[in-house]
Design an enzyme around this catalytic site. Structure first.
Site, PDB file in Angstrom:
ATOM      1  N   GLU A 295     -26.156  29.895 -29.312  1.00 27.59           N
ATOM      2  CA  GLU A 295     -24.615  29.317 -28.975  1.00 27.59           C
ATOM      3  C   GLU A 295     -24.366  30.988 -29.399  1.00 27.59           C
ATOM      4  OE1 GLU A 295     -23.028  26.233 -27.988  1.00 27.59           O
ATOM      5  OE2 GLU A 295     -24.709  24.770 -28.164  1.00 27.59           O
ATOM      6  N   CYS A 329     -15.256  30.810 -28.982  1.00 24.38           N
ATOM      7  CA  CYS A 329     -15.920  32.104 -28.037  1.00 24.38           C
ATOM      8  C   CYS A 329     -15.565  31.317 -26.650  1.00 24.38           C
ATOM      9  CB  CYS A 329     -17.273  30.788 -28.198  1.00 24.38           C
ATOM     10  SG  CYS A 329     -17.069  29.004 -28.495  1.00 24.38           S
TER      11      CYS A 329
HETATM   12  P1  NAP Z   1     -21.677  34.450 -37.782  1.00 24.89           P
HETATM   13  O1  NAP Z   1     -21.460  36.219 -38.949  1.00 24.89           O
HETATM   14  O2  NAP Z   1     -22.634  34.705 -36.584  1.00 24.89           O
HETATM   15  O3  NAP Z   1     -22.224  33.402 -38.567  1.00 24.89           O
HETATM   16  C1  NAP Z   1     -22.302  32.047 -38.069  1.00 24.89           C
HETATM   17  C2  NAP Z   1     -23.474  31.621 -39.100  1.00 24.89           C
HETATM   18  O4  NAP Z   1     -25.048  32.584 -38.980  1.00 24.89           O
HETATM   19  C3  NAP Z   1     -22.598  32.144 -40.403  1.00 24.89           C
HETATM   20  O5  NAP Z   1     -23.256  30.712 -40.897  1.00 24.89           O
HETATM   21  C4  NAP Z   1     -23.962  33.030 -41.298  1.00 24.89           C
HETATM   22  O6  NAP Z   1     -23.577  32.584 -42.559  1.00 24.89           O
HETATM   23  C5  NAP Z   1     -25.026  32.724 -40.326  1.00 24.89           C
HETATM   24  N1  NAP Z   1     -25.386  34.582 -40.745  1.00 24.89           N
HETATM   25  C6  NAP Z   1     -25.207  35.077 -40.831  1.00 24.89           C
HETATM   26  N2  NAP Z   1     -26.571  35.907 -40.981  1.00 24.89           N
HETATM   27  C7  NAP Z   1     -27.460  35.679 -40.945  1.00 24.89           C
HETATM   28  C8  NAP Z   1     -28.562  35.205 -40.474  1.00 24.89           C
HETATM   29  N3  NAP Z   1     -29.627  36.804 -41.278  1.00 24.89           N
HETATM   30  N4  NAP Z   1     -29.566  34.477 -40.886  1.00 24.89           N
HETATM   31  C9  NAP Z   1     -29.474  33.272 -40.375  1.00 24.89           C
HETATM   32  N5  NAP Z   1     -27.478  32.970 -40.623  1.00 24.89           N
HETATM   33  C10 NAP Z   1     -27.360  34.014 -40.335  1.00 24.89           C
HETATM   34  O7  NAP Z   1     -20.579  34.359 -36.817  1.00 24.89           O
HETATM   35  P2  NAP Z   1     -19.166  33.425 -37.044  1.00 24.89           P
HETATM   36  O8  NAP Z   1     -18.348  35.035 -37.229  1.00 24.89           O
HETATM   37  O9  NAP Z   1     -19.604  33.157 -37.925  1.00 24.89           O
HETATM   38  O10 NAP Z   1     -18.818  32.983 -35.820  1.00 24.89           O
HETATM   39  C11 NAP Z   1     -18.330  33.900 -34.310  1.00 24.89           C
HETATM   40  C12 NAP Z   1     -18.858  34.461 -33.703  1.00 24.89           C
HETATM   41  O11 NAP Z   1     -19.342  32.999 -33.050  1.00 24.89           O
HETATM   42  C13 NAP Z   1     -18.294  35.039 -32.275  1.00 24.89           C
HETATM   43  O12 NAP Z   1     -19.206  35.378 -31.787  1.00 24.89           O
HETATM   44  C14 NAP Z   1     -18.198  33.239 -31.173  1.00 24.89           C
HETATM   45  O13 NAP Z   1     -17.842  33.846 -30.400  1.00 24.89           O
HETATM   46  C15 NAP Z   1     -19.491  32.640 -31.285  1.00 24.89           C
HETATM   47  N6  NAP Z   1     -19.169  31.140 -30.884  1.00 24.89           N
HETATM   48  C16 NAP Z   1     -19.920  31.271 -30.180  1.00 24.89           C
HETATM   49  C17 NAP Z   1     -19.643  29.075 -29.578  1.00 24.89           C
HETATM   50  C18 NAP Z   1     -20.399  29.236 -28.704  1.00 24.89           C
HETATM   51  O14 NAP Z   1     -20.653  28.062 -28.200  1.00 24.89           O
HETATM   52  N7  NAP Z   1     -21.266  29.864 -27.537  1.00 24.89           N
HETATM   53  C19 NAP Z   1     -19.270  28.860 -30.227  1.00 24.89           C
HETATM   54  C20 NAP Z   1     -18.646  28.716 -31.395  1.00 24.89           C
HETATM   55  C21 NAP Z   1     -18.183  30.125 -32.157  1.00 24.89           C
HETATM   56  P3  NAP Z   1     -22.242  33.372 -43.482  1.00 24.89           P
HETATM   57  O15 NAP Z   1     -20.881  33.521 -43.547  1.00 24.89           O
HETATM   58  O16 NAP Z   1     -23.310  33.535 -45.050  1.00 24.89           O
HETATM   59  O17 NAP Z   1     -22.189  35.072 -42.719  1.00 24.89           O
END
Ligand code: NAP
Length: 541
Positions: A295, A329
């Site tokens: 997501e 999001c």
């Molecule tokens: P993110 O940077 O993609 O991180 C999400 C998760 O992925 C974190 O736990 C992160 O860990 C982990 N991660 C980072 N690199 C990884 C890798 N190589 N392999 C596996 N996991 C890894 O996103 P965010 O900044 O936390 O959240 C914001 C984003 O989420 C926005 O784009 C938003 O639109 C989206 N979002 C979407 C929804 C939906 O339902 N569609 C809901 C909420 C948020 P670290 O913290 O250690 O980097």
């Protein structure tokens, strides 16, 4: 636990903070949590607390010198170990009766209800949510637990298909194995609870990797899972850096399913890595295709036509665009306005936005708090600079200095709401997810142009229209291609069971969270066909 409770699902009501007693209770909860800050949080593997060499502070984004907790970050060996333990626990948990697993979730929901304000307080301090946003996050987490407990009861009954004499055909579901749950910080309790409880209730075991910025609230969920009766090893807590343990978790041969919520960049990488299988002798690759649920982001739009109720439209846009600092999001980041009402709407929008109260999230009156961290702040400033070149800046709200001895707002990662007008639909600020209180206003001639602009991004998550023209509303229902469409209301705040949430295109793959078909993704469907014609009995040897 009375099994009949599983027959009902009711939405957890939000807290009414206009009542003095609730205000007092929330303030007390924040004070109590403040007395518990700066503690150490360990990994939990097989029910045991485990330290690591690396301890990271999780800080208050409105006052980064305030440490919420010091979190042990997992190394690669510990990530491996957690997955192995989860794989062992799967043998028993997958055979535990579904009703028993559902009852665990129901107990967790009751515990969450009893800790509602405390959990909100942790989120206010760790993630910069204001009172209402934090409360809504806890309510959603409770709803996920209750809803998935309720939904799972229908899933595990074998269904008899067809009516052919001499044959029975049964269709049924089985859990997949170890689930990797990788969550973002912006709904630190709701999303983590939703994804992990779905995995657990369907009989999978889990390794949960929360975002680095919300690892303390994730530790609170672990406390609740334990108290609710989830056995040791069934759910394992693995805070750590995505860049260190992410790929390992995703590619591990014993991880069968990955439920991820976060950015397009990370989600796409996960999808790619998870598709690599052992077709030859590739070492340490699984012999099966992993199931992936991702997501991801959004670039959501609200259309305002010339018949819209402007008061309602302004209110809906302000809440959708600036609630939780635009870090949802589902947030509105584009408003597409008919030219007849463009100037009137824009002026009203600017004035309404100016009334937003910026402050510390722990104060009850605060609407807009800080961004999550320094890099989010720098990224937003970069986009504001881009916007100043691409469009007309009409509002860049100052952050007031409302300091106290311990914390003044400018020390946190604050940015005031920003509005750009005359934005071209193809410009970067109208196409890229900024994840901050930055709003683009776009002028269009008619409903066809509005639709074209609305559908012109790579994302398809949420969208909406304010209109009193039935033909426009009907057209939008058919042609505005987003996962969650809202008419004459805000476009954020989806409710479990009523507005199952999720998008398509670059907004993600998988069915909607909080929806009736979400749990199926965590299971493998099987059929058994038996020839039941008499063939005599096997002779006794
Ligand atoms: P993110 O940077 O993609 O991180 C999400 C998760 O992925 C974190 O736990 C992160 O860990 C982990 N991660 C980072 N690199 C990884 C890798 N190589 N392999 C596996 N996991 C890894 O996103 P965010 O900044 O936390 O959240 C914001 C984003 O989420 C926005 O784009 C938003 O639109 C989206 N979002 C979407 C929804 C939906 O339902 N569609 C809901 C909420 C948020 P670290 O913290 O250690 O980097």
């Amino acid at each position: 636990m009375n099994g009949n409770n599983l027959l009902k699902f009711r939405i957890e009501p939000i807290t009414n903070f206009s009542l003095i007693e609730n205000q007092k209770a929330m303030k007390d909860a924040i004070t109590k949590v403040k007395n518990k800050l700066n503690k150490e949080y360990f990994l939990i593997i097989g029910g045991k607390e485990r330290g690591s060499g690396e301890i990271e502070p999780s800080v208050n984004p409105s006052n980064p010198s305030e440490v919420i907790g010091r979190v042990h970050f997992a190394n690669r060996e510990q990530a491996n170990e957690a997955i192995e333990i989860a794989a062992q626990a799967f043998e028993k948990w997958s055979r535990t009766p579904p009703k028993e697993r559902a009852n665990c979730l129901k107990r967790c929901a009751e515990i969450m209800k009893s800790r509602k304000l405390e959990l909100s307080a942790w989120m206010i301090l760790e993630c910069g949510k204001n009172w209402e946003e934090a409360d809504a996050d806890v309510c959603e987490a409770i709803d996920f637990l209750d809803y998935y407990a309720y939904e799972t009861m229908n899933l595990f009954e074998k269904k008899l298909l067809g009516h052919v004499p001499g044959e029975t055909d049964h269709y049924f579901y089985e859990p997949r194995g170890v689930a990797a749950i990788i969550s973002p910080w912006n709904f630190p309790l709701a999303i983590l609870t939703g994804m992990s409880s779905a995995a657990l209730v369907t009989g999978n075991t889990a390794v949960i990797k929360p975002s680095g910025q919300s690892s303390v609230i994730a530790a609170k969920l672990m406390e609740i899972y334990k108290e609710g009766g989830i056995p040791d090893g069934v759910v394992n807590y693995l805070p750590g850096r995505g860049s260190v343990i992410g790929d390992l978790i995703v590619t591990h041969p014993k991880v069968a399913i990955i439920a991820f919520t976060g950015s397009v960049e990370v989600g796409s990488r996960i999808n790619k890595l998870a598709s690599e299988v052992n077709v030859g002798d590739a070492y340490m690759r699984p012999h099966f295709v992993k199931k992936v649920i991702t997501e991801m982001g959004g670039k959501n739009a609200i259309i305002i036509d010339s018949t819209a109720d402007i008061d309602e439209a302004v209110k809906g846009v302000v809440i959708s665009a600036f609630g939780y600092q635009g870090q949802k999001c589902s947030a509105c980041s584009r408003v597409i306005v008919f030219e007849e009402v463009y100037e009137k709407f824009l002026n009203r929008l600017i004035n309404a936005t100016k009334s937003i109260i910026i402050g510390r999230p722990e104060e009850p009156e605060t609407f807009l708090g800080p961004l999550i961290d320094k890099s989010a702040l720098e990224n937003t400033k970069k986009y504001i600079d881009i916007g100043k070149k691409e469009a007309r800046l009409v509002l860049e709200m100052e952050v007031p200095k409302i300091g106290t001895e311990q914390c003044s707002v400018p020390t946190g990662y604050y940015i005031g709401p920003v509005i750009f007008a005359n934005v071209l639909p193809e410009s970067r600020i109208a196409q890229e997810e900024i994840f901050a209180p930055v709003l683009s206003v776009i002028k269009v001639k008619d409903i066809n142009e509005a639709l074209k602009v609305a559908n012109s991004t790579r994302f398809a998550l949420t969208g909406g229209i304010f209109s009193r023209t039935p033909e426009h509303i009907e057209l939008i229902k058919q042609e505005f291609k987003v996962g969650n469409l809202y008419i004459n209301r805000k476009i954020t705040g989806a409710i479990v069971g009523r507005q199952p949430f999720g998008g398509f295109k670059l907004s993600g793959i998988g069915s909607k969270s909080g929806g009736y078909d979400y749990l199926q993704q965590f299971m493998v469907p099987r059929t058994i066909t038996e020839n039941t014609m008499r063939h005599g009995f096997a002779p006794i040897e």
